[in-house]
Scaffold this active site. Sequence first.
Site, mmCIF file in Angstrom:
data_model
loop_
_atom_site.group_PDB
_atom_site.id
_atom_site.type_symbol
_atom_site.label_atom_id
_atom_site.label_comp_id
_atom_site.label_asym_id
_atom_site.label_seq_id
_atom_site.Cartn_x
_atom_site.Cartn_y
_atom_site.Cartn_z
ATOM 1 N N PHE A 21 -37.441 16.308 -41.354
ATOM 2 C CA PHE A 21 -37.990 17.647 -41.174
ATOM 3 C C PHE A 21 -37.433 18.601 -42.228
ATOM 4 O O PHE A 21 -36.228 18.636 -42.472
ATOM 5 C CB PHE A 21 -37.670 18.170 -39.780
ATOM 6 C CG PHE A 21 -38.350 19.467 -39.463
ATOM 7 C CD1 PHE A 21 -39.677 19.496 -39.067
ATOM 8 C CD2 PHE A 21 -37.663 20.663 -39.589
ATOM 9 C CE1 PHE A 21 -40.317 20.696 -38.790
ATOM 10 C CE2 PHE A 21 -38.293 21.869 -39.313
ATOM 11 C CZ PHE A 21 -39.617 21.879 -38.910
ATOM 12 N N GLU A 78 -42.187 27.151 -35.739
ATOM 13 C CA GLU A 78 -41.568 26.874 -37.040
ATOM 14 C C GLU A 78 -40.949 28.159 -37.594
ATOM 15 O O GLU A 78 -41.400 28.692 -38.592
ATOM 16 C CB GLU A 78 -42.587 26.332 -38.047
ATOM 17 C CG GLU A 78 -43.641 25.401 -37.494
ATOM 18 C CD GLU A 78 -43.174 23.970 -37.386
ATOM 19 O OE1 GLU A 78 -42.408 23.528 -38.243
ATOM 20 O OE2 GLU A 78 -43.585 23.298 -36.421
ATOM 21 N N SER A 79 -39.943 28.707 -36.924
ATOM 22 C CA SER A 79 -39.133 29.850 -37.354
ATOM 23 C C SER A 79 -39.501 31.176 -36.689
ATOM 24 O O SER A 79 -39.595 31.231 -35.474
ATOM 25 C CB SER A 79 -39.070 29.970 -38.879
ATOM 26 O OG SER A 79 -38.431 28.826 -39.431
ATOM 27 N N CYS A 93 -40.798 27.097 -41.543
ATOM 28 C CA CYS A 93 -40.180 25.911 -42.133
ATOM 29 C C CYS A 93 -41.148 24.738 -42.049
ATOM 30 O O CYS A 93 -42.348 24.911 -41.855
ATOM 31 C CB CYS A 93 -38.869 25.610 -41.427
ATOM 32 S SG CYS A 93 -39.031 25.447 -39.632
ATOM 33 N N PHE A 243 -35.863 23.320 -28.944
ATOM 34 C CA PHE A 243 -36.996 22.414 -29.073
ATOM 35 C C PHE A 243 -36.621 21.023 -28.559
ATOM 36 O O PHE A 243 -35.448 20.683 -28.419
ATOM 37 C CB PHE A 243 -37.456 22.356 -30.537
ATOM 38 C CG PHE A 243 -37.945 23.691 -31.038
ATOM 39 C CD1 PHE A 243 -39.270 24.058 -30.872
ATOM 40 C CD2 PHE A 243 -37.075 24.585 -31.652
ATOM 41 C CE1 PHE A 243 -39.726 25.296 -31.306
ATOM 42 C CE2 PHE A 243 -37.514 25.829 -32.085
ATOM 43 C CZ PHE A 243 -38.845 26.187 -31.909
ATOM 44 N N SER A 249 -33.991 27.871 -32.389
ATOM 45 C CA SER A 249 -34.322 29.112 -33.079
ATOM 46 C C SER A 249 -33.867 30.293 -32.234
ATOM 47 O O SER A 249 -33.884 30.243 -31.005
ATOM 48 C CB SER A 249 -35.826 29.224 -33.333
ATOM 49 O OG SER A 249 -36.238 28.349 -34.354
ATOM 50 N N HIS A 262 -32.013 29.601 -37.421
ATOM 51 C CA HIS A 262 -32.834 28.408 -37.206
ATOM 52 C C HIS A 262 -32.014 27.179 -37.574
ATOM 53 O O HIS A 262 -31.310 27.185 -38.587
ATOM 54 C CB HIS A 262 -34.113 28.471 -38.034
ATOM 55 C CG HIS A 262 -34.911 29.705 -37.740
ATOM 56 N ND1 HIS A 262 -35.650 29.842 -36.594
ATOM 57 C CD2 HIS A 262 -35.031 30.868 -38.422
ATOM 58 C CE1 HIS A 262 -36.210 31.039 -36.581
ATOM 59 N NE2 HIS A 262 -35.849 31.692 -37.675
ATOM 60 N N GLU A 266 -30.625 17.177 -37.487
ATOM 61 C CA GLU A 266 -30.601 15.735 -37.707
ATOM 62 C C GLU A 266 -29.685 15.323 -38.864
ATOM 63 O O GLU A 266 -29.652 15.973 -39.903
ATOM 64 C CB GLU A 266 -32.014 15.201 -37.983
ATOM 65 C CG GLU A 266 -32.960 15.313 -36.803
ATOM 66 C CD GLU A 266 -33.812 16.565 -36.851
ATOM 67 O OE1 GLU A 266 -34.981 16.489 -36.441
ATOM 68 O OE2 GLU A 266 -33.306 17.617 -37.301
#
Length: 354
Positions: A21, A78-79, A93, A243, A249, A262, A266
């Site tokens: 990601f 996504e942010s 992102c 998430f 976030s 954010h 991983e």
Amino acid sequence: MFHSSICSASSENFPMALSGFEGFEKRLELHFSGDDPVIGIGLRQLHFQSIEEVLHEVQCTVVSAVGNQYFDAYVLSESSLFVYPTKIIIKTCGTTQLLKSIRPLLLLACQVGLSLSQCKYTRGSFIFPKAQPYPHTSFKEEVIYLEENIPSHLCYRKASVMPSILTSHSWHVFVASNESHDDLPDGSFTLEVCMTELDRVLARKFFRRPDDGKTGDTAGKEMTEATGIGGINENALICDFAFDPCGYSMNGVDGDRYSTIHVTPEDGFSYGSFECVGSVYDGRDGIARTLKKVVQVFRPGTVSVAATTSSSHEVWTVVASAVEQLGMKRRSCTADEFPAAGSVVFQTFTPRRK
């Protein structure tokens, strides 16, 4: 317009880079002006459905939101998105197509009697650049797209890639304005902090247990407390979201100022970002204290900080001193001037070699 801390929904599954990601965000800031008799409301009167349609073009959705008398803050799949009466800041992102928001946002602004007066686009260096879709396939393509989609009256334009000694960390900036002079409030600044190689023990706190039965809001609040993020600005109203299976976030609302974090936790491509706005009149201690707390939370292997300031005040020296006091060494420092946006100083740091 949002008036309260509301609204959560499950995020949709949007395309992800095959190799991992993409944590590094793309950030777009748009300033507007006009003769709107209710200028105190301005862009905040836009219908939520209209905002959702813009985000659909970008390929993300709203998952949580909060608002006060000054602005509305949305946590996205996504942010983040921040909507002020005459200003919009959106950062996304992953493989989102952020610049595709420009045309629909300009049309919506026109509907409430506002026209674009300044456009600023910034981003770091992508971890997985080959996974990015058009128009984000290269900075050159992004600049061409921006040039073609912003009004011609924004005639003062500049694009720059600010390098560092770390080849994987460069800062990309495009600014266009209808004024050549610096028209930002004197003393204001924005800090954009990008962190990679996060501490592994810390990063594990941003993973959820399978089938934990919790909502994203509930799990997010637990992560905020467990990681120490809640102590970065204790005065802020925090809107957070976790998430599934991992990632986090947060938007912080403190008067007319925002902050946002954010996290992509991983292994192999861990990333965390922090952004805030402030004033040099808050004092050197306030800036340094906030930045220290952020770096101490994430304990990253590499930190890059882009400081944008409208005044001659050297915020970047405060940044350098604060980060170096935590055992890191500045490896590079690049500065540039942009029309109406002021000066940008980009610095990179890594741990001192023993």
